[in-house]
Design a protein around this motif. Structure first.
Motif, PDB file in Angstrom:
ATOM      1  N   ASN A 121       0.674  -1.323  -0.089  1.00 42.57           N
ATOM      2  CA  ASN A 121      -0.209  -0.261   0.047  1.00 42.57           C
ATOM      3  C   ASN A 121       0.992   1.269  -0.034  1.00 42.57           C
ATOM      4  OD1 ASN A 121      -2.374  -1.226  -0.104  1.00 42.57           O
ATOM      5  ND2 ASN A 121      -2.582  -1.579   2.320  1.00 42.57           N
TER       6      ASN A 121
ATOM      7  N   LYS B   3       2.148   1.651  -3.399  1.00 41.19           N
ATOM      8  CA  LYS B   3       1.004   2.260  -4.504  1.00 41.19           C
ATOM      9  C   LYS B   3       0.681   3.683  -4.015  1.00 41.19           C
ATOM     10  CE  LYS B   3      -3.891   1.059  -5.354  1.00 41.19           C
ATOM     11  NZ  LYS B   3      -4.871   0.554  -5.134  1.00 41.19           N
ATOM     12  N   SER B   4       0.630   4.221  -2.844  1.00 37.58           N
ATOM     13  CA  SER B   4       0.442   5.393  -2.358  1.00 37.58           C
ATOM     14  C   SER B   4       1.557   6.450  -2.929  1.00 37.58           C
ATOM     15  CB  SER B   4       0.244   5.687  -1.059  1.00 37.58           C
ATOM     16  OG  SER B   4       1.483   5.531  -0.220  1.00 37.58           O
TER      17      SER B   4
END
Length: 301
Positions: free
Chosen positions: A240, A243-244
């Protein structure tokens, strides 16, 4: 008495839905020097970490691969001296065994007078390794798709143009290929098979066309990653975070535990700095590298 030195790239295989079929050569290398001698076998491993894993007798994978080709070529050196210098970490999912196999075959092919083509070496390497994704990329370089059928290799190598870089997150612990394969189910539901076929097709189309906006979707997988991610400490948070920060897609490299995140070259340095800072806090013992694709494959130097 012949002497040769080759450079072999590390490789990242499976690439999301591309299980045992899609691979990528990266700018991290193993170097192998092979010299014919009057008698015996001498193997020197220069890298301290690799030395713990690689035998220095006839069980050594580089030597075994060389002997495999020598037998096919009916070539009999009196003795051999091998010097191995490895940048590719062992048992981390970056093709260390394929680099040994391909490097050994390439050295033996040179010493015996080049009796075999690159495609034949690729087929031999696949027979030794058991699957073609890593070895195909190690031989030809670039982004590769391959099929091994009836002792023959069918493949395509797409040379990368430098608009992508690859952030490699390498844990300080190993996951063996055997352990990673044993965790996979024997059968898959039809919906999962259909899912992977469509996503692997989209992945290839995206990488070859340069239309990278579909990569985040294309790298989804239902064949191996759902079962292997449990071996990677902190996987959901790391994924995550990548991805961020703007990753185009992240996947488990080979059988793991290394993660590879794809990023546009123009954004790569900032992306690397952000992730490096995060990993220093969350997983300080991991190694973080920003690599290019390697388009040359195995090379005599």
């Amino acid at each position: 008495m012949g002497k040769v030195k080759v450079r072999v790239p590390g490789t990242s295989a499976n690439m999301g839905p591309g299980f045992d079929s899609i691979g990528l050569a990266l700018s991290i290398y193993n170097y192998i020097e092979a010299e014919e001698t009057e008698s015996g076998l001498c193997i020197e491993v220069l890298d301290a970490e690799t030395k713990e894993f690689l035998p220095t007798d006839e069980k050594n994978l580089v030597y075994k691969s060389m002997k495999y080709l020598f037998d096919k070529a009916d070539y009999r050196p009196k003795g051999l001296k091998l010097v191995l210098n490895s940048e590719v970490p062992v048992t981390r999912g970056l093709g260390s065994s394929s680099a040994c196999i391909v490097g050994g075959l390439a050295c033996a092919n040179e010493l015996s007078g080049k009796p075999f083509s690159s495609r034949e070496i690729m087929a031999m390497a696949t027979q030794i390794e058991g699957h073609s994704d890593n070895v195909c990329a190690a031989v030809s370089g670039g982004f590769t798709v391959s099929v091994f059928q009836k002792d023959e290799i069918f493949y395509y190598s797409h040379k990368m143009n430098g608009d992508l870089k690859f952030l490699v997150l390498i844990p300080d612990y190993a996951v063996t290929t055997q352990k990673a394969r044993n965790t996979l189910p024997g059968y898959y539901p039809r919906r999962d098979v259909s899912f992977n076929i469509s996503h692997a097709s989209l992945l290839v189309a995206s990488m070859v066309s340069g239309n990278y906006e579909n990569l985040l979707c294309a790298m989804d997988d239902r064949v191996h990653e759902p079962y292997r991610k449990v071996f990677i400490d902190g996987y959901p948070k790391i994924y995550n975070k990548l991805k961020s920060y703007g990753s185009l897609g992240t996947y488990i490299s080979g059988s793991g535990p290394t993660l590879v995140s794809v990023v546009e070259a123009d954004d790569a340095e900032l992306f690397y700095e952000d992730i490096y800072e995060y990993m220093q806090k969350a997983h300080p013992t991991w190694t973080v590298k920003l690599l290019d694709a390697d388009n040359e494959g195995v090379k005599v130097i």
